[in-house]
Each structure stands twice: as C-alpha cells, then as structure tokens.
Design an enzyme around this catalytic site. Structure first.
Site, PDB file in Angstrom:
ATOM      1  N   CYS A   1       3.415   8.622   0.764  1.00 33.75           N
ATOM      2  CA  CYS A   1       3.937   8.033   1.830  1.00 33.75           C
ATOM      3  C   CYS A   1       4.429   6.293   0.948  1.00 33.75           C
ATOM      4  O   CYS A   1       3.253   5.606   1.103  1.00 33.75           O
ATOM      5  CB  CYS A   1       3.069   7.534   3.306  1.00 33.75           C
ATOM      6  SG  CYS A   1       4.002   6.812   4.376  1.00 33.75           S
TER       7      CYS A   1
ATOM      8  N   LEU B   1      11.562   6.412  17.596  1.00 29.26           N
ATOM      9  CA  LEU B   1      12.249   5.888  18.897  1.00 29.26           C
ATOM     10  C   LEU B   1      11.122   5.341  20.003  1.00 29.26           C
ATOM     11  O   LEU B   1      11.522   4.109  20.335  1.00 29.26           O
ATOM     12  CB  LEU B   1      12.562   7.363  19.145  1.00 29.26           C
ATOM     13  CG  LEU B   1      14.025   7.473  20.438  1.00 29.26           C
ATOM     14  CD1 LEU B   1      15.250   6.689  19.877  1.00 29.26           C
ATOM     15  CD2 LEU B   1      14.278   8.417  20.843  1.00 29.26           C
TER      16      LEU B   1
ATOM     17  N   CYS C   1       6.669  -6.255   6.882  1.00 25.46           N
ATOM     18  CA  CYS C   1       7.713  -5.990   7.978  1.00 25.46           C
ATOM     19  C   CYS C   1       8.289  -7.248   8.941  1.00 25.46           C
ATOM     20  O   CYS C   1       7.360  -7.929   9.759  1.00 25.46           O
ATOM     21  CB  CYS C   1       7.811  -5.350   8.386  1.00 25.46           C
ATOM     22  SG  CYS C   1       8.823  -3.581   9.653  1.00 25.46           S
TER      23      CYS C   1
ATOM     24  N   CYS D   1      -1.064   5.823   9.948  1.00 23.60           N
ATOM     25  CA  CYS D   1       0.407   5.749  10.566  1.00 23.60           C
ATOM     26  C   CYS D   1       0.343   3.953  10.932  1.00 23.60           C
ATOM     27  O   CYS D   1      -0.127   3.915  12.671  1.00 23.60           O
ATOM     28  CB  CYS D   1       1.056   6.444  11.168  1.00 23.60           C
ATOM     29  SG  CYS D   1       1.751   8.500  10.779  1.00 23.60           S
TER      30      CYS D   1
ATOM     31  N   CYS E   1       2.617  -1.962  15.529  1.00 21.08           N
ATOM     32  CA  CYS E   1       2.322  -1.385  14.245  1.00 21.08           C
ATOM     33  C   CYS E   1       1.310  -3.016  13.124  1.00 21.08           C
ATOM     34  O   CYS E   1       1.847  -4.128  13.510  1.00 21.08           O
ATOM     35  CB  CYS E   1       4.401  -2.113  13.587  1.00 21.08           C
ATOM     36  SG  CYS E   1       3.495  -1.154  11.496  1.00 21.08           S
TER      37      CYS E   1
ATOM     38  N   CYS F   1       7.682  -4.632  15.861  1.00 17.92           N
ATOM     39  CA  CYS F   1       7.213  -3.311  16.308  1.00 17.92           C
ATOM     40  C   CYS F   1       5.551  -3.865  16.965  1.00 17.92           C
ATOM     41  O   CYS F   1       4.757  -4.067  16.354  1.00 17.92           O
ATOM     42  CB  CYS F   1       6.767  -1.619  16.204  1.00 17.92           C
ATOM     43  SG  CYS F   1       8.287  -2.001  15.301  1.00 17.92           S
TER      44      CYS F   1
ATOM     45  N   GLU G   1       0.606  -1.456   0.061  1.00 14.84           N
ATOM     46  CA  GLU G   1      -0.022   0.053   0.306  1.00 14.84           C
ATOM     47  C   GLU G   1       0.844   0.662   0.059  1.00 14.84           C
ATOM     48  O   GLU G   1       1.951   1.182   0.804  1.00 14.84           O
ATOM     49  CB  GLU G   1      -0.714   0.374   1.060  1.00 14.84           C
ATOM     50  CG  GLU G   1      -1.741  -1.224   1.124  1.00 14.84           C
ATOM     51  CD  GLU G   1      -2.738  -1.467   2.583  1.00 14.84           C
ATOM     52  OE1 GLU G   1      -3.822  -1.888   2.357  1.00 14.84           O
ATOM     53  OE2 GLU G   1      -2.237  -0.453   3.446  1.00 14.84           O
TER      54      GLU G   1
ATOM     55  N   SER H   1      12.484   7.170   6.835  1.00 16.10           N
ATOM     56  CA  SER H   1      12.079   6.587   8.112  1.00 16.10           C
ATOM     57  C   SER H   1      12.652   5.394   8.901  1.00 16.10           C
ATOM     58  O   SER H   1      12.588   4.589   7.729  1.00 16.10           O
ATOM     59  CB  SER H   1      10.465   6.715   8.696  1.00 16.10           C
ATOM     60  OG  SER H   1      10.441   6.470  10.021  1.00 16.10           O
TER      61      SER H   1
ATOM     62  N   GLY I   1       6.337  -1.755   5.978  1.00 21.51           N
ATOM     63  CA  GLY I   1       8.103  -2.043   5.855  1.00 21.51           C
ATOM     64  C   GLY I   1       8.890  -1.549   5.965  1.00 21.51           C
ATOM     65  O   GLY I   1       8.630  -0.133   7.041  1.00 21.51           O
TER      66      GLY I   1
HETATM   67  N1  SAH Z   1       9.654   0.835   9.512  1.00 25.65           N
HETATM   68  C1  SAH Z   1       9.700   2.713   9.580  1.00 25.65           C
HETATM   69  C2  SAH Z   1       8.839   3.428   8.078  1.00 25.65           C
HETATM   70  C3  SAH Z   1       7.597   2.940   8.541  1.00 25.65           C
HETATM   71  S1  SAH Z   1       7.341   4.456   9.541  1.00 25.65           S
HETATM   72  C4  SAH Z   1       9.923   2.940  10.805  1.00 25.65           C
HETATM   73  O1  SAH Z   1       8.883   2.343  11.877  1.00 25.65           O
HETATM   74  O2  SAH Z   1      10.475   4.273  10.957  1.00 25.65           O
HETATM   75  C5  SAH Z   1       6.236   4.190   9.959  1.00 25.65           C
HETATM   76  C6  SAH Z   1       5.859   4.394  11.591  1.00 25.65           C
HETATM   77  O3  SAH Z   1       4.286   4.813  12.518  1.00 25.65           O
HETATM   78  C7  SAH Z   1       6.677   4.814  12.846  1.00 25.65           C
HETATM   79  O4  SAH Z   1       7.196   5.964  12.864  1.00 25.65           O
HETATM   80  C8  SAH Z   1       5.986   3.821  13.319  1.00 25.65           C
HETATM   81  O5  SAH Z   1       6.433   4.651  14.830  1.00 25.65           O
HETATM   82  C9  SAH Z   1       4.484   5.258  13.327  1.00 25.65           C
HETATM   83  N2  SAH Z   1       3.375   3.039  13.750  1.00 25.65           N
HETATM   84  C10 SAH Z   1       3.744   2.195  13.528  1.00 25.65           C
HETATM   85  N3  SAH Z   1       2.552   1.771  14.059  1.00 25.65           N
HETATM   86  C11 SAH Z   1       1.719   2.259  14.409  1.00 25.65           C
HETATM   87  C12 SAH Z   1       0.044   2.994  14.603  1.00 25.65           C
HETATM   88  N4  SAH Z   1      -0.007   2.021  15.119  1.00 25.65           N
HETATM   89  N5  SAH Z   1      -0.194   4.272  15.610  1.00 25.65           N
HETATM   90  C13 SAH Z   1       0.516   5.113  14.984  1.00 25.65           C
HETATM   91  N6  SAH Z   1       1.776   5.380  15.097  1.00 25.65           N
HETATM   92  C14 SAH Z   1       2.563   3.883  14.351  1.00 25.65           C
HETATM   93 FE1  SF4 Z   2       8.025  -2.298  10.791  1.00 27.77          FE
HETATM   94 FE2  SF4 Z   2       8.343   0.276  10.845  1.00 27.77          FE
HETATM   95 FE3  SF4 Z   2       6.011  -0.734  11.513  1.00 27.77          FE
HETATM   96 FE4  SF4 Z   2       8.551  -1.468  13.188  1.00 27.77          FE
HETATM   97  S1  SF4 Z   2       7.288   0.141  12.704  1.00 27.77           S
HETATM   98  S2  SF4 Z   2       6.681  -2.712  12.538  1.00 27.77           S
HETATM   99  S3  SF4 Z   2       9.897  -1.201  11.693  1.00 27.77           S
HETATM  100  S4  SF4 Z   2       7.115  -0.613   9.661  1.00 27.77           S
END
Ligand code: SAH
Ligand code: SF4
Length: 356
Positions: free
Chosen positions: A103, A219, A110, A337, A117, A114, A90, A195, A163
C-alpha cells in the site's frame, strides 16, 4: 538527476547524453529493479566512468531514509520514510496468500479532508515525486527479500496509503509506467489499483493515460447530502458525476470498479442506506469493499457492530452486488486504512512489532 524520476526506458538516453553507452541504462535498471540495489559501487558490471557520474552528482539513485519498520502481530508491516526536506510518509505491506500487497503513499499528508481519516488531520505537506513513490516500492521489495515466506514478493500494489493519488497525477503516472515496464518493476497493471476520493476530471485523465490500472472509488455515502458532510470533496463532485466518470473509465473484459465504503456506526451503516447504495450501484460492473471504521484518537466516529456490517453486506447481496468486508490489518501498529499519519515526534518503533 535522480534516475528514479524517469522511466527506465529513458535511462539509455540519459546515459548517452552523459557520454556513456546507452545499454548501461538497461544494466543499471536491472540492478535497481531486479536486485533492488541503488549503490553504484555494488553494480559489478558498471565501469568506473559511469560510477563517477554518480560520485560527482550528475546522476543519483537517492532513496528516502527508512526511519522505522514495525510488524503487527498479524504480519502486516508498516514502514516509515523521511523525505529529504523532512516530512515522514508511510507504506504498508500486507501478507496475502504467500505474497505481499504493498500500500503506497502518493502525497505527504492529504488535503482532501475526509472526516473519518487520520491522514486528513495532517493536512497536505506536498506531493511526492515519482522517485519518492518508487522508493517506497524499492525499499519494501528489499525488506520482503529478508522476510518469510521465502521467495515471496510484492505482487499487488494499491495506492491507498497517505494522500490522494489523483491530485498527484504528474508523479503517479510515470511511477505506474516504471512499475509496469518490463525493464522496470514488470508488474501487470491489473495488479495495481489506484484509489480516489472522486476527483472527476482526474479520473478521466487517468483513463486517458491508458495505463491499464484498476480504479477504486472511496464512495463512503449513498447520497450527496451525507457525502458532503463526511467528505468535503463531495461539494465539488456529485456522486452522479463520479459514476459517470466511472462509466467512461476504460475497463478490460470482466474488470470491475471497486467502491470503498467506510462503515461509520449510526452515520452510514443502516439497512436503508445499504438499499440506496444497492440501487445506485446495481446497474454497474462493480464490487464493494466495506471497511469498518478504524478508530483513532480525536475522531468523532465509532466502529459499527459486526451484526450491522453483516446486515449491510447482506442487503447489498440482495442487489447482486459482491461486497467484501475488509479485514483491518495491523491495527496495533496503526497501519490500518485511514490510520496513516506519522508525526515526526512519534516514538520510533523498531522492527519486531511492539504495539503502539
Ligand atoms: N485518498 C485515496 C487513497 C487512500 S485510500 C482515497 O481516499 O481513496 C484510503 C482508504 O481508507 C479509503 O477508501 C478511505 O475511505 C479509507 N479510510 C480512511 N479513513 C479510514 C478509517 N478511519 N477507517 C477505515 N477506512 C478508512
Ligand atoms: Fe485523503 Fe483518502 Fe484520507 Fe480522504 S480518505 S483524507 S482522500 S487519504
């Protein structure tokens, strides 16, 4: 050979190797990157000899299939693409000041895991190829041409879709070079943000590639113990190691590194955690992007209250850290996100934006 896997500067050579005049490469690049056309039949100044290279499969400009386009009530557009071997990825278009931020996904799924996510729950299917990364931009650019406001375009790109982009540097870097090359997308690298969850050696490698893009670090925790719990990658690289890598990362004058921080109610959103984060980041040229958690079914976390978000932000301001709260875009189409994770069996949403 899919031309999109190669930067447009090399297209002349590729054409020459196939017995054609090398300037044809530039002409094709113009069609692809300025007109978003990939059908050789529509490239009116391209001779039959070159077209037949596409017809017989010696060259291609194959794009993934667009399986759905859905627009949120707030204008955000989510596009889903099916890759040749099946996985669906997507991209999200976010309207901003009359232009669009795109985006992009860098992997199908991925593997970083996390806990907050939704993409993580899919696991990793595979890395995207350079052409699959660029195809998202191309198809989104095509779509934007037909969307209001008129003459709007994609003027920012963020690698914040599905990813971990730094786990796929081999495809990421050529895609950045194509997006920024004058014969390619022509975007300023400063309008591209990559990112990462904090893969230290890869942050260095991205810096050494000298692409000029901006860096964002997810972070999400002010200390290693908590970070390891919510981001398993924290067991491999500590916050100190990540910050050291950020110090080494080439920044232009007045550029700052962005630190993303997903706020999870009762987990990482307290005032004392904001203070710890403030102390950690205040020596830095940085800004913080606070992202209130976007819930999805099956997740154990909750979105913080607005009061908690504001208090967290104010505490960081006390450390002279600019913290912005990211408005969650497109929640009704799961485009926000961390919500990207389309399963093949998902019902298809047609353009028009019926909320899922
Ligand atoms: N994998 C990379 C790029 C994806 S960015 C990374 O993690 O940086 C996706 C962003 O969305 C990241 O900053 C992550 O911390 C944030 N994110 C992931 N799951 C989320 C959620 N459920 N609610 C809000 N932000 C989220
Ligand atoms: Fe992957 Fe970024 Fe989601 Fe973490 S926040 S699982 S690194 S996509």
């Amino acid at each position: 050979m899919n031309l999109l896997d190669h930067t447009p500067v090399t297209w002349g050579n590729i054409l020459a190797e196939k017995g054609q005049a090398s300037y044809r490469g530039r002409q094709i690049a113009h069609w692809v990157y300025q007109r978003f056309t990939t059908d050789p039949q529509k490239m009116s100044n391209i001779p039959t000899g070159v077209r037949s290279l596409f017809a017989n499969g010696a060259l291609s400009l194959t794009l993934p299939e667009v399986v759905s386009t859905s627009q949120s009530l707030d204008g955000t557009v989510k596009m889903a693409f099916r890759l040749v071997d099946g996985p669906v990825i997507e991209s999200v278009l976010i309207p901003r000041k009359g232009e669009w931020t795109l985006c992009l996904s860098s992997q199908a799924g991925c593997g970083i895991g996390c806990r907050f996510c939704r993409t993580a729950s899919m696991g990793l299917s595979r890395n995207l190829t350079t052409s699959e990364i660029l195809s998202q931009w191309l198809l989104a650019s095509r779509l934007v041409e037909g969307l209001p406001p008129e003459d709007s375009r994609i003027d920012h790109i963020v690698f914040m879709g599905m990813g971990e982009p730094l786990a796929n540097l081999d495809a990421l870097i050529p895609s950045i070079r194509s997006l920024t090359h004058p014969d390619g997308g022509g975007l300023s690298p400063r309008r591209i943000t990559v990112s990462t969850s904090g893969l230290v050696p890869r942050i260095d490698a991205l810096g050494e590639a000298n692409t000029g893009v901006r860096l964002a670090i997810s972070l999400c925790a002010p200390d290693d113990a908590l970070r390891r719990e919510i981001m398993p990658v924290g067991r491999i690289y500590s916050i100190d190691e990540i910050l050291e890598a950020c110090r080494r990362f080439p920044l232009r004058n007045r550029d700052r590194i962005t630190f993303e921080y997903v706020l999870l109610a009762g987990v990482n959103d307290s005032i004392s955690q904001a203070r710890t984060l403030g102390r950690l980041l205040s020596p830095f040229r940085s800004k913080v992007n606070l992202i209130p958690f976007n819930p999805f079914s099956g997740s154990p976390f909750q979105r913080p209250t607005e009061a908690a978000v504001t208090a967290f932000q104010d505490t960081l301001s006390g450390f002279h850290i600019t913290a912005t709260v990211r408005k969650s875009m497109g929640p009704d189409v799961l485009a926000a996100c961390g919500q990207l994770a389309r399963e093949l069996q998902d019902p298809l949403v047609l353009t028009g934006g019926s909320p899922t």
